[in-house]
Write a protein that holds these residues in place. Structure first.
Motif, PDB file in Angstrom:
ATOM      1  N   PHE A  16       4.587  11.232   8.529  1.00  0.00           N
ATOM      2  CA  PHE A  16       5.963  10.729   8.525  1.00  0.00           C
ATOM      3  C   PHE A  16       6.681  11.150   7.245  1.00  0.00           C
ATOM      4  O   PHE A  16       7.812  11.638   7.285  1.00  0.00           O
ATOM      5  N   LEU A  17       6.017  10.975   6.115  1.00  0.00           N
ATOM      6  CA  LEU A  17       6.637  11.326   4.839  1.00  0.00           C
ATOM      7  C   LEU A  17       6.791  12.837   4.682  1.00  0.00           C
ATOM      8  O   LEU A  17       7.628  13.304   3.911  1.00  0.00           O
ATOM      9  N   ASP A  18       5.984  13.603   5.439  1.00  0.00           N
ATOM     10  CA  ASP A  18       6.114  15.066   5.460  1.00  0.00           C
ATOM     11  C   ASP A  18       7.156  15.521   6.485  1.00  0.00           C
ATOM     12  O   ASP A  18       7.351  16.721   6.684  1.00  0.00           O
ATOM     13  N   SER A  31       0.450   8.632  -5.309  1.00  0.00           N
ATOM     14  CA  SER A  31      -0.038  10.020  -5.305  1.00  0.00           C
ATOM     15  C   SER A  31      -0.411  10.399  -3.878  1.00  0.00           C
ATOM     16  O   SER A  31      -1.533  10.827  -3.591  1.00  0.00           O
ATOM     17  N   ILE A  32       0.545  10.210  -2.993  1.00  0.00           N
ATOM     18  CA  ILE A  32       0.271  10.368  -1.565  1.00  0.00           C
ATOM     19  C   ILE A  32      -0.132  11.796  -1.225  1.00  0.00           C
ATOM     20  O   ILE A  32      -0.919  12.032  -0.309  1.00  0.00           O
ATOM     21  N   ASP A  77       0.807  -1.208   0.000  1.00  0.00           N
ATOM     22  CA  ASP A  77       0.000   0.000   0.000  1.00  0.00           C
ATOM     23  C   ASP A  77       0.846   1.267   0.000  1.00  0.00           C
ATOM     24  O   ASP A  77       0.336   2.353  -0.195  1.00  0.00           O
ATOM     25  N   VAL A  78       2.137   1.138   0.278  1.00  0.00           N
ATOM     26  CA  VAL A  78       2.975   2.331   0.365  1.00  0.00           C
ATOM     27  C   VAL A  78       3.843   2.512  -0.868  1.00  0.00           C
ATOM     28  O   VAL A  78       4.133   3.613  -1.281  1.00  0.00           O
ATOM     29  N   THR A 129      -5.815   3.742  -2.066  1.00  0.00           N
ATOM     30  CA  THR A 129      -5.768   3.925  -3.514  1.00  0.00           C
ATOM     31  C   THR A 129      -4.706   4.944  -3.903  1.00  0.00           C
ATOM     32  O   THR A 129      -3.920   4.729  -4.835  1.00  0.00           O
ATOM     33  N   TYR A 130      -4.645   6.070  -3.199  1.00  0.00           N
ATOM     34  CA  TYR A 130      -3.638   7.093  -3.502  1.00  0.00           C
ATOM     35  C   TYR A 130      -2.228   6.560  -3.258  1.00  0.00           C
ATOM     36  O   TYR A 130      -1.296   6.866  -4.012  1.00  0.00           O
ATOM     37  N   PHE A 131      -2.059   5.776  -2.194  1.00  0.00           N
ATOM     38  CA  PHE A 131      -0.741   5.215  -1.918  1.00  0.00           C
ATOM     39  C   PHE A 131      -0.338   4.250  -3.025  1.00  0.00           C
ATOM     40  O   PHE A 131       0.818   4.202  -3.442  1.00  0.00           O
TER      41      PHE A 131
END
Length: 473
Positions: A266-268, A225-226, A169-170, A219-221
């Motif tokens: 976390f990714l931010d 397109s996070i 999912d990531v 879906t975005y992951f």
């Protein structure tokens, strides 16, 4: 089809949402594995409308369907029959190894038609709020069929398919995913359908908001397109006062939502917020076998977060149930505890592929500061205590030595990096001392160490109270 319509009438009569949702699920129930084939044999494309209409109207006095509601459900089950026809064909060809003949695009389009029919029914007010779980089935299967259709298209083109594994999912897909992108737009419509409902909370579609949100995240992951997830979060924040209390939603909705918000943060690089959400997800996720994978996913991000925010390392007991996490974080954690900088660098290189795949490499790399802190703390502890002065109390009142020569820290760095064992390692002089001063200044700036550097005297003066915050000294 008779069994499906009988269960439909029972669900409507008793307001049983899970039973109702099961009647449009494109998979046979465990107690009736041959259901889809029974549906296929029970009717055909010419008589399906008449058969469903008759089944809906049987014993109508018990369920009191209005003409409009009956027509809306009629459209749903006609669409469902079309799904069964193309789904069984695709599954049979797939099971026979005829992958290129399995038409998952038709399956996706047929399911999308069913989903659109549901949306129309909800928009027209024909379906009550308690039937919202039907939308759960709709979005979950729409996403699954979209992925299968894109994979089939990719096989046809001979291109690379989806990544898979622990972080499915990531890690985004490597090829264009037309169907999944289309599915995201449809799911977004359903999100709007739920969040904008104005019915009273006891019969509102708002109770489905977090399930649909979680499917949007997934879906975005998958699409890599996070950043689009932030649009969903902004919509939720804007309508937060109109939503039911978050704690009242099902635990599964809460866990998944907290996990994805935590990963987005976390990714931010907003590690404090990420830790808060990931810790909540871990706390709410049950420690049972069926949730084992979910707990491992949460810990994959919670462990690096805590390393940076609270400088806490995972304990062996925490990692023990998860061999994959033990392999990922065990060697790295041991080196951080020991202050073994060379070992830390080696462990980071050894696990680089996995760390990059999970997008935690840069975060773990920053954990080197904690390893440096632990190494310098050993220097501080090895320095012993100041001599006892006249009038000072006993051993309990002795103070640790707080004025430590830079040379001692430099020696520790040489040991920690094993510089002396490498050909051409730095000696006592300039460059190494500058590097050590940078390390010390960095720790002081990040509040991993309290004190100041006296370059004129070649000395580090540490705080007498809490020289290394969070470590007890």
């Amino acid at each position: 089809m008779d069994t499906v319509l009988y269960e439909f009438r029972t669900a409507i009569r008793t307001s049983n949402a899970s039973l109702l949702a099961s009647t449009i699920t494109p998979a046979p129930p465990a107690h009736d594995p041959g259901r889809l084939y029974a549906i296929l044999r029970s009717t055909n494309s010419y008589s399906i409308e008449a058969d469903v209409r008759y089944g809906l109207m049987q014993n109508n006095r018990e369920i009191s369907l209005t003409k409009a509601r009956s027509a809306a459900w009629l459209d749903v089950y006609i669409a469902y029959y079309k799904v069964v026809v193309v789904l069984l064909d695709a599954e049979e060809k797939t099971n026979q190894g005829k992958l290129l003949e399995a038409d998952w695009n038709r399956v996706y389009e047929a399911w999308k038609e069913l989903v659109t029919t549901l949306i129309k029914g909800f928009n027209a007010g024909h379906f009550e709020g308690w039937t919202t779980p039907c939308l759960y089935v709709a979005v979950r299967c729409l996403r699954e069929f979209a992925i299968k259709a894109d994979e089939a298209n990719t096989r046809t083109k001979g291109a690379i398919t989806f990544n898979s594994g622990l972080q499915d999912d990531v890690v985004g897909a490597l090829d264009k995913n037309d169907k999944l992108e289309d599915a995201a737009r449809v799911i977004n419509r359903i999100f709007g359908l739920c969040i904008s409902d104005r019915a009273s909370l006891d019969e509102s579609r708002k109770w489905g908001v977090y399930y649909i949100t979680n499917m949007m995240f997934k879906t975005y992951f998958k699409l890599n397109s996070i950043s689009l997830s932030k649009n969903i979060l902004r919509s939720l924040n804007a309508t937060a006062s109109d939503l039911p209390n978050f704690a009242l939603f099902p635990k599964s909705h809460q866990v998944t939502f907290n996990y994805y918000v935590g990963v987005v943060s976390f990714l931010d690089e907003d590690y404090t917020r990420a830790e808060s959400h990931l810790a909540a997800a871990h706390r709410l996720c049950p420690a049972v076998p069926f949730a084992h994978k979910n707990r491992a996913l949460i810990l994959t991000y919670l462990i690096p977060c805590r390393l940076l925010t609270t400088h806490v390392l995972p304990t062996p007991s925490l990692l023990a149930p998860y061999p994959g996490l033990q392999q990922l974080f065990g060697p790295l954690s041991a080196c951080v505890r020991r202050g073994d900088l060379a070992g830390f660098d080696a462990a980071l290189v050894a696990g680089e592929a996995d760390f990059v795949k999970r997008r935690i490499y840069l975060t773990l790399e920053r954990g080197r500061d904690v390893a440096v802190r632990n190494l310098f703390r050993k220097v501080f502890l090895a320095g012993g205590f100041e001599p006892v002065k006249d009038g000072q109390g006993g051993e309990a009142e002795r103070l640790r030595r707080t004025r430590i020569p830079l040379a001692e820290f430099a020696a520790a760095v040489r040991v920690g990096t094993r510089a002396d064992a490498r050909e051409g390692g730095a000696g006592e002089g300039g460059l190494e001392q500058d590097e050590v001063e940078c390390m010390l200044a960095n720790l002081i700036y990040k509040n991993l160490m309290k004190g100041y550097i006296s370059r004129a005297h070649g000395m580090v003066v540490l705080s007498k109270a809490g020289a290394f915050p969070g470590t007890g000294v």
